[in-house]
Structures are given as C-alpha cells and as structure tokens.
Design a protein around this motif. Structure first.
Motif, PDB file in Angstrom:
ATOM      1  N   MET A 186       0.817  -1.210   0.000  1.00  0.00           N
ATOM      2  CA  MET A 186       0.000   0.000   0.000  1.00  0.00           C
ATOM      3  C   MET A 186       0.851   1.261   0.000  1.00  0.00           C
ATOM      4  N   GLU A 187       2.073   1.150   0.515  1.00  0.00           N
ATOM      5  CA  GLU A 187       2.931   2.333   0.575  1.00  0.00           C
ATOM      6  C   GLU A 187       3.413   2.761  -0.813  1.00  0.00           C
ATOM      7  N   GLN A 188       3.140   1.919  -1.845  1.00  0.00           N
ATOM      8  CA  GLN A 188       3.496   2.270  -3.214  1.00  0.00           C
ATOM      9  C   GLN A 188       2.403   3.075  -3.912  1.00  0.00           C
ATOM     10  N   GLY A 189       1.261   3.217  -3.269  1.00  0.00           N
ATOM     11  CA  GLY A 189       0.181   3.983  -3.875  1.00  0.00           C
ATOM     12  C   GLY A 189      -0.649   3.161  -4.844  1.00  0.00           C
ATOM     13  N   PRO A 190      -1.100   3.747  -5.969  1.00  0.00           N
ATOM     14  CA  PRO A 190      -2.020   3.075  -6.903  1.00  0.00           C
ATOM     15  C   PRO A 190      -1.511   1.734  -7.406  1.00  0.00           C
ATOM     16  N   LEU A 191      -0.205   1.631  -7.676  1.00  0.00           N
ATOM     17  CA  LEU A 191       0.340   0.369  -8.172  1.00  0.00           C
ATOM     18  C   LEU A 191       0.159  -0.745  -7.149  1.00  0.00           C
ATOM     19  N   GLY A 192       0.449  -0.449  -5.894  1.00  0.00           N
ATOM     20  CA  GLY A 192       0.271  -1.444  -4.841  1.00  0.00           C
ATOM     21  C   GLY A 192      -1.185  -1.800  -4.635  1.00  0.00           C
ATOM     22  N   ILE A 193      -2.071  -0.807  -4.674  1.00  0.00           N
ATOM     23  CA  ILE A 193      -3.507  -1.051  -4.489  1.00  0.00           C
ATOM     24  C   ILE A 193      -4.052  -1.940  -5.592  1.00  0.00           C
ATOM     25  N   LYS A 194      -3.642  -1.678  -6.833  1.00  0.00           N
ATOM     26  CA  LYS A 194      -4.109  -2.496  -7.961  1.00  0.00           C
ATOM     27  C   LYS A 194      -3.697  -3.949  -7.779  1.00  0.00           C
ATOM     28  N   LEU A 195      -2.461  -4.187  -7.408  1.00  0.00           N
ATOM     29  CA  LEU A 195      -1.995  -5.555  -7.197  1.00  0.00           C
ATOM     30  C   LEU A 195      -2.744  -6.222  -6.044  1.00  0.00           C
ATOM     31  N   ILE A 196      -2.992  -5.448  -4.991  1.00  0.00           N
ATOM     32  CA  ILE A 196      -3.706  -5.978  -3.820  1.00  0.00           C
ATOM     33  C   ILE A 196      -5.090  -6.474  -4.201  1.00  0.00           C
ATOM     34  N   LEU A 232       4.611   7.585  11.597  1.00  0.00           N
ATOM     35  CA  LEU A 232       5.831   6.791  11.444  1.00  0.00           C
ATOM     36  C   LEU A 232       6.488   6.991  10.082  1.00  0.00           C
ATOM     37  N   LEU A 233       5.691   7.349   9.060  1.00  0.00           N
ATOM     38  CA  LEU A 233       6.213   7.515   7.699  1.00  0.00           C
ATOM     39  C   LEU A 233       5.905   8.929   7.203  1.00  0.00           C
ATOM     40  N   PRO A 234       6.524   9.935   7.788  1.00  0.00           N
ATOM     41  CA  PRO A 234       6.170  11.323   7.459  1.00  0.00           C
ATOM     42  C   PRO A 234       6.472  11.707   6.018  1.00  0.00           C
ATOM     43  N   ASN A 235       7.399  11.012   5.363  1.00  0.00           N
ATOM     44  CA  ASN A 235       7.762  11.351   3.987  1.00  0.00           C
ATOM     45  C   ASN A 235       6.971  10.559   2.946  1.00  0.00           C
ATOM     46  N   ASN A 236       6.085   9.690   3.417  1.00  0.00           N
ATOM     47  CA  ASN A 236       5.261   8.902   2.498  1.00  0.00           C
ATOM     48  C   ASN A 236       3.862   9.529   2.427  1.00  0.00           C
ATOM     49  N   PRO A 237       3.403   9.971   1.249  1.00  0.00           N
ATOM     50  CA  PRO A 237       2.108  10.651   1.165  1.00  0.00           C
ATOM     51  C   PRO A 237       0.901   9.721   1.257  1.00  0.00           C
ATOM     52  N   TRP A 238       1.119   8.401   1.099  1.00  0.00           N
ATOM     53  CA  TRP A 238      -0.029   7.507   0.930  1.00  0.00           C
ATOM     54  C   TRP A 238      -0.811   7.215   2.204  1.00  0.00           C
ATOM     55  N   PRO A 239      -0.206   7.143   3.390  1.00  0.00           N
ATOM     56  CA  PRO A 239      -1.059   7.019   4.583  1.00  0.00           C
ATOM     57  C   PRO A 239      -2.052   8.175   4.709  1.00  0.00           C
ATOM     58  N   SER A 240      -1.606   9.394   4.381  1.00  0.00           N
ATOM     59  CA  SER A 240      -2.503  10.552   4.435  1.00  0.00           C
ATOM     60  C   SER A 240      -3.582  10.456   3.362  1.00  0.00           C
ATOM     61  N   ASP A 284      -4.977  18.503   3.194  1.00  0.00           N
ATOM     62  CA  ASP A 284      -4.312  19.805   3.060  1.00  0.00           C
ATOM     63  C   ASP A 284      -3.009  19.851   3.854  1.00  0.00           C
ATOM     64  N   ARG A 285      -3.024  19.314   5.058  1.00  0.00           N
ATOM     65  CA  ARG A 285      -1.797  19.284   5.864  1.00  0.00           C
ATOM     66  C   ARG A 285      -0.740  18.401   5.208  1.00  0.00           C
ATOM     67  N   ALA A 286      -1.161  17.255   4.703  1.00  0.00           N
ATOM     68  CA  ALA A 286      -0.214  16.332   4.073  1.00  0.00           C
ATOM     69  C   ALA A 286       0.366  16.938   2.800  1.00  0.00           C
ATOM     70  N   TYR A 287      -0.443  17.710   2.082  1.00  0.00           N
ATOM     71  CA  TYR A 287       0.027  18.329   0.833  1.00  0.00           C
ATOM     72  C   TYR A 287       1.156  19.325   1.105  1.00  0.00           C
ATOM     73  N   LYS A 288       1.093  19.989   2.242  1.00  0.00           N
ATOM     74  CA  LYS A 288       2.159  20.934   2.600  1.00  0.00           C
ATOM     75  C   LYS A 288       3.467  20.190   2.865  1.00  0.00           C
ATOM     76  N   ARG A 289       3.377  18.984   3.448  1.00  0.00           N
ATOM     77  CA  ARG A 289       4.581  18.196   3.730  1.00  0.00           C
ATOM     78  C   ARG A 289       5.097  17.502   2.473  1.00  0.00           C
ATOM     79  N   ASN A 290       4.154  16.946   1.691  1.00  0.00           N
ATOM     80  CA  ASN A 290       4.505  16.169   0.504  1.00  0.00           C
ATOM     81  C   ASN A 290       3.656  16.631  -0.680  1.00  0.00           C
ATOM     82  N   PRO A 291       4.072  17.674  -1.400  1.00  0.00           N
ATOM     83  CA  PRO A 291       3.286  18.124  -2.556  1.00  0.00           C
ATOM     84  C   PRO A 291       3.056  16.972  -3.528  1.00  0.00           C
TER      85      PRO A 291
END
Length: 698
Positions: free
Chosen positions: A544-554, A618-626, A647-654
């Motif tokens: 899931m941390e890979q975003g759409p690619l991981g979700i599709k496989l899941i 735990l994963l502040p640089n990963n946008p996908w949990p947000s 909105d908060r996550a977008y400020k950390r990870n555009p």
C-alpha cells in the motif's frame, strides 16, 4: 342500536371474505410450491441467501449471530435489509427448503390484499374493495411473483401500505392526525428499506405533499417535516454503512445492465411504450379489457359533466383529493419507471397497486351501468377475476406440473456429497465454473447453507488469471459438459485446465434435462496444498505504501482469494498476528498496514483511520497514509476531517493525489470556492494514477 350491529356484522363479513380470498390464493400457491420441485436460479437464490444471512445474523437459526449492529448491516451491502429480515424470521418458522421459504411470499400476499382492501373501503366502499382484492388475488402477474422468490411482492405490499396511509394522512377531510403521520412515516421507511425502486413512488409522492404544504396550515407542515426526519433516521444507518456499495451497485444494475442487455434508449419510442404490451398479460385479457372499458366510460361521463368554469386548483378540493392522489402517483410512477434504462416486466411493480385500483374503478362503472339499466346485481361480476385467471397463460404452469416435478436438479446431490466428506460445521467453498438456472454459485450457496451448513458456491473463470489459483488452491469444483450457461469464453479454458490436470479426480457425473451433464471434481488427497494467503496478505498490505500500483496488485489478488475462500478464513489469522505484534511493538509498520487494509476490506473506515494515523506519524515522507486517511474519512462521512488531513499532508509532501483529494473533500463539506482548484487538481490526480499503473498495463 340494531343499525350499529348490522353495520358491524357487514364489516365482519367483508373482512372474512378478504381472508377467504387470501386462503384460496395461498392454497393455489401451495399446490404450486409443493409439487413444483424447482431449484431457485440466480436472483431467486441470491434473495434466499440474503434472508438466510439475516436469519443467522439475528440468531433465528441459533448460532453466534452478528457481533454488533455493523455486522448485521454488512449482510445487506446493496439491497436494503427489511425484506430479508422479515423473510429470514418467517423461514426460521417455516423451514429453509425453497418450498417452505415460499411461505414468506404468502405472508406478503396477505399483507397486500388487506392493504388493498383497506384502500378500496376508503375510496368507494365494500363493493369496490372486493373488486380490488379479487383483481389482486387473481392477477397472473402477482401469481408469478407469489411463485417466484423475488423482492417485487414485498415491494408491492409495502408500496400499497405506504400510499394508502400517506393519502389518508394528507386528505384534508379525514387526515392531519399525528397517529396517521406516524403510520405513514413507518410505511414510507418500510418501503425504502425493502428495495431502492420504491423511490420511484416515494420521491414524486413526497414532492406532491411538499407542494400541498403551501395550501395547508402550520400543523400539516410540521407533520411533513417530522415525516421526512423520521424516514431519514430510519434509512440513515443502512445507507451510511453501505453507501459506496449501494451507489456502485445501483449504477451497475440500472446503467451497466441496460447496456449489456441491449435495452432501448430511454427517450426512444420503443422505451416509452415498453411496458404497455405487458399489461394485458399481467392482469389477464378479460380483467384488463373489462376494467379498461369501464374506465373509458367513466372518462366520457366526466367529459360530459365537465364545466368550463372549473379551475386547476379544484383538483385539491377535498371531494376530489382521493382520486387526484391515485392519478398523480400512477402517472409519475409509470413515467419514472419508463425513464429507468434497465427494462424488465417485473420492474413496473411499483405501479401495479394503482393500476389495480384503476381497473376496479372500471368494474364499478360497469356495476353502476348494469344496475341502472338492467337491474343487474354486481355479485356475478365478482366471478370475472377468477374466470379471467383460468383463461390466462398462468394456468399453463399447473398443466406442466407433472413434467416439472419429475425434472432432476443436481444441486442437492452435489451438496450431499460435499457435506458427507466434511467434518461437522467445517467451512468449505465450492468453485462453480458454469452458470445456468439450475446450477450456479447462488443456489449452490443456498443449498450448501441449508440446515446449518457452511458450504458456499463461488464462480471463477471470467479471466485467464483465475486458472492458476484455482488449480493451486481449490478443493471442490463443479464443471459442465455441454452448455456452460452465461459465462465467458475464458471459463472454457479453466474447464479444460481442470480436466487436463492430474490434481483433480471426477467424483460423480449428474444428468441434465438438456444435452450434456454436470460433474463434481475433488482435489486428489496426495496433491493437497495449504493455502497460506494470510502470509501473502501481509506482503500485499505492505505494498500500500506504493500507492495506486500497490492497491491495484492488492485488489487483483484479493478478488480471486475471496472467490477461492468465500468464508474469508485468512482474516482472523491476519488480525490475530498483527494485534499480537503491535501489543509488543506499537510501531510495527508491517502490522499497521495489515490492520489498515483489513479494516478497509471489512468496511470499518473509522478503525482503519486509527491505524493509518499511526502510519502517517511513522512515515512522514510517504504521502499515501494521508491519502488513504482522507479517503476513509470521506467514506465515513467526515469530509471536514478528510480535507484537513489532505491539506496538511500536501504541505509536507506536494502531490497531485493529495491536492485532488483535498479539493474534493472540501467540496463535500461545502467549500465551493475550491471548485476551480478541483477542476485542475482532479484531472492531474487521475493522470498521475494512470501513469503509476502503466507498468501493469504493459
């Protein structure tokens, strides 16, 4: 005092007559059900399964039942639960064999007859009410619904109940009472909680009352607001819990099914007149033309007496209101049904009670005319309905009883063989490759779960990707020799792969009425392979941390697994493992992803949000949990929190995805000034998803 006794005596005779008509209709139905050993096909078995699900969840059949209210709501992800709950309770009393479960249809038929009788009394008295009841009892269309396990009979019954009581409450001459309002609200909620197509009646009828509010006093308006509020309260829990599945399922049933079945364009000539040719068969030629001619007489009489000085507002006069209510709802329900893209003869069900009343009006006109000119008593006309039924096509169903009762259906024998091989209360999933009326995943599931069984049927073979998982992990498979039914060509490839594999042995072959046979296959004991999908699930969840690619496989893999294991046995194992690890290590990322995905699959967005929040930290640089947090909060009707998270996550990870999610959730909470931003961010988010999925497409 003597007059009062005579009136009561007459009333008792009337209701005893209605009861007698229901008994005759039920006796006729039981002849059919007790001699016709038909196996329920697709929709019928699906509705029976739903009733069985709710009966088990409410412990009508014993067992543990649903653990909480959400677990009960899980049983009705697409179709409202009320009919299944009532049917499940009646099945618990009568038995779960198809002919025993059909007693629930007799209950709904009795409910319909007594409601239509009450409506007839309210409109024109006992004679008119008897015609309404007889037309209902001997309608070929309603007879087919009483001998076919679908939801249209409960729907018709509840719609009749609803329109009658809403009409009485809104009738200025006798209505306006709070008790009438409560009954009308209960009737409306009951209709909505039986099937979504009740909206074809509910929406226009409430619109009519809304317009009427401008002519009524404040008490009436307050009551109307209470009615709306009570209905929202009644349907909100089910809709809130399942709204995504409801909307997607309704879209597929209404639009995608229409396209697949080749139904005509909604504004085309064929679509507009689609249902008219069915009316004669639905009521029988004699009833239909006798009633229609009487309606024409009534209309001509009305034209002759029409005054040019009459005003449009006069239709709301208390002397005309009853029939204005009938005509308005008939026209609007017929129009709304016609505009629905998906066409089927039984979809006109919502209009049937109103058409019955209109045909009974035609009969009453004949009674008045014959009595005026020939002194002809109306009693003989009561025989028209049963005579019409005898000359209708429905009587052919009885003529074919002998052939139908001798027809062989293999589902029972297949389930008996599988049950005999399992230990008590063991859960098993049977893969059903063909899909025919007499053998498909739905009726395999129903017979497999009768009398406390735990055998489910699931269909695979729509994709070539199904072949390898089925060969590896399935234990029981049903194949067909000859016609495969309504399955894709890929199912034939799966069929061939199973036959050519040395891993399965044919247990037994079952004859078919048509050319060919069915066969039951079992995995060889020496080739058993443990399906440890719970381990694979943990790996997929981390993706899931890979975003759409991981979700599709899941979801590609989980879709197949949920067919291979209809009981979802892996879920308890995954949950126990993950909770055990988190208890000793609260920052275990692998377990947090597993629990997040598991709760998303279980439709528990609020619980998923808790675990995703921990991952976000735990994963502040990963946008996908947000991103996932935003989506689960939208799913749980909390767009305020969702937009704040995005909105908060977008400020950390555009990220285009976070920007699009933030704009969409803000629009849901009413921030319409972000519409321009959403018009740019959403297409960019969609493009980013497409780009991420290109590796899979290649």
């Amino acid at each position: 005092m003597l007059i009062k006794k005579n009136i009561n005596h007459s009333k008792y005779i009337f209701w005893i007559s209605v009861l007698f008509i229901w008994i005759i209709a039920t006796f006729s139905d039981r002849i059919w059900w007790n001699f016709y050993s038909n196996t329920p096909s697709w929709d019928q078995a699906d509705y029976l399964n739903s009733a069985l699900d709710h009966a088990r969840a409410l412990s009508f059949f014993g067992g543990d039942g649903a653990s909480d209210f959400s677990s009960l709501l899980d049983k009705s992800p697409k179709i409202p639960p009320l009919a299944s709950i009532i049917n499940g309770a009646l099945i618990a009393l009568a038995g779960d064999a198809p002919h025993e479960a059909a007693w629930s249809l007799s209950f709904w038929n009795g409910f319909l007859l007594f409601n239509i009788a009450s409506w007839g009394l309210y409109l024109r008295g006992k004679k008119f009410a008897l015609f309404c009841v007889l037309i209902s009892a001997f309608s070929p269309f309603l007879f087919h619904l009483r001998t076919d396990y679908v939801l249209e009979l409960p729907l018709i019954s509840s719609i009749t109940f609803y329109l009658f009581h809403l009409g009485r409450w809104s009738d200025k001459s006798i209505g306006g009472k709070w008790i009438q309002l409560i009954i009308a609200a209960f009737a409306c909620a009951s209709s909505l909680l039986i099937k979504q197509s009740s909206l074809l009646i509910v929406i226009p009828s409430l619109l009519f009352i809304f317009i009427l509010c401008f002519k009524r006093d404040e008490k009436f308006r307050l009551q109307f607001l209470c009615l709306i509020f009570l209905n929202l309260l009644a349907i909100l829990p089910w809709f809130y819990h399942n709204w995504i599945m409801i909307l997607s399922g309704t879209y597929r049933a209404v639009f995608e099914s229409a396209a697949i079945e080749g139904d005509p364009f909604v504004l085309g000539f064929k679509s507009i007149f689609w249902y008219f040719p069915y009316l004669e068969n639905q009521f029988g030629s004699i009833i239909f033309f006798f009633g229609l001619s009487g309606i024409i007489f009534s209309f001509l009489t009305y034209i002759r007496s029409f005054k040019s000085s009459a005003k449009l507002v006069d239709i709301f006069d208390q002397n005309n209101y009853k029939w204005t209510w009938i005509y308005y709802n008939l026209i609007t329900s017929w129009t709304f049904t016609t505009l629905i893209p998906n066409k089927d003869q039984r979809y006109i069900a919502c209009s049937i009670p109103l058409i019955i009343i209109l045909l009974a009006l035609g009969f009453s006109k004949w009674v008045n005319w014959l009595d005026t000119y020939f002194r002809f008593k109306y009693y003989c006309l009561l025989l028209i309905a049963p005579i019409s039924f005898l000359f209708s096509n429905s009587i052919n169903k009885y003529k074919n009883l002998e052939n139908n009762s001798s027809k062989y259906y293999p589902v029972k024998d297949i389930i008996s063989i599988v049950k005999a091989d399992l230990s008590f209360d063991e859960k098993e999933t049977v893969i059903v490759v063909p899909s025919t009326p007499d053998l498909n995943q739905h009726n395999v599931s129903y017979f497999g779960r009768m009398q406390g069984g735990n055998i489910l049927g699931r269909q695979l073979g729509q994709s070539l990707l199904h072949i390898e998982p089925v060969i590896k992990y399935s234990n029981w498979i049903i194949l067909a020799e000859g016609d495969q039914g309504s399955v894709s060509s890929n199912s034939i490839a799966l069929d061939k792969a199973i036959r050519d594999s040395s891993l399965f042995k044919k247990v037994r072959e079952f004859p078919r009425k048509k050319e060919g046979s069915y066969s039951l296959w079992k995995r060889d004991a020496n080739s058993l392979k443990q399906n440890e999908f719970h381990n694979r699930f943990i790996e997929l969840a981390n993706g899931m941390e890979q975003g759409p690619l991981g979700i599709k496989l899941i979801f590609d893999e989980i879709e197949i697994e949920h067919m291979l294991d209809g009981h979802f046995k892996y879920q308890n194992i995954v949950r126990d493992k993950a909770l055990s690890k988190i208890s000793s290590d609260p920052e275990n990322v692998e377990s947090l992803w597993s629990l997040s995905l598991l709760n998303i699959l279980l439709n528990r967005p609020s619980k998923a949000d808790v675990y995703l929040r921990n991952l976000e930290i735990l994963l502040p640089n990963n946008p996908w949990p947000s991103a996932y947090r935003t989506m689960v909060n939208v799913a749980s009707w909390n767009p305020w929190k969702a937009s704040l998270i995005a909105d908060r996550a977008y400020k950390r990870n555009p990220n285009y995805m976070l920007k699009g999610l933030g704009d969409v959730s803000a629009l849901f909470r009413g921030a319409f000034w972000r519409l321009e931003s959403a018009s740019n961010s959403v297409p960019n988010a969609v493009k980013s998803i497409d780009d991420a999925l290109k590796p899979i497409e290649k």
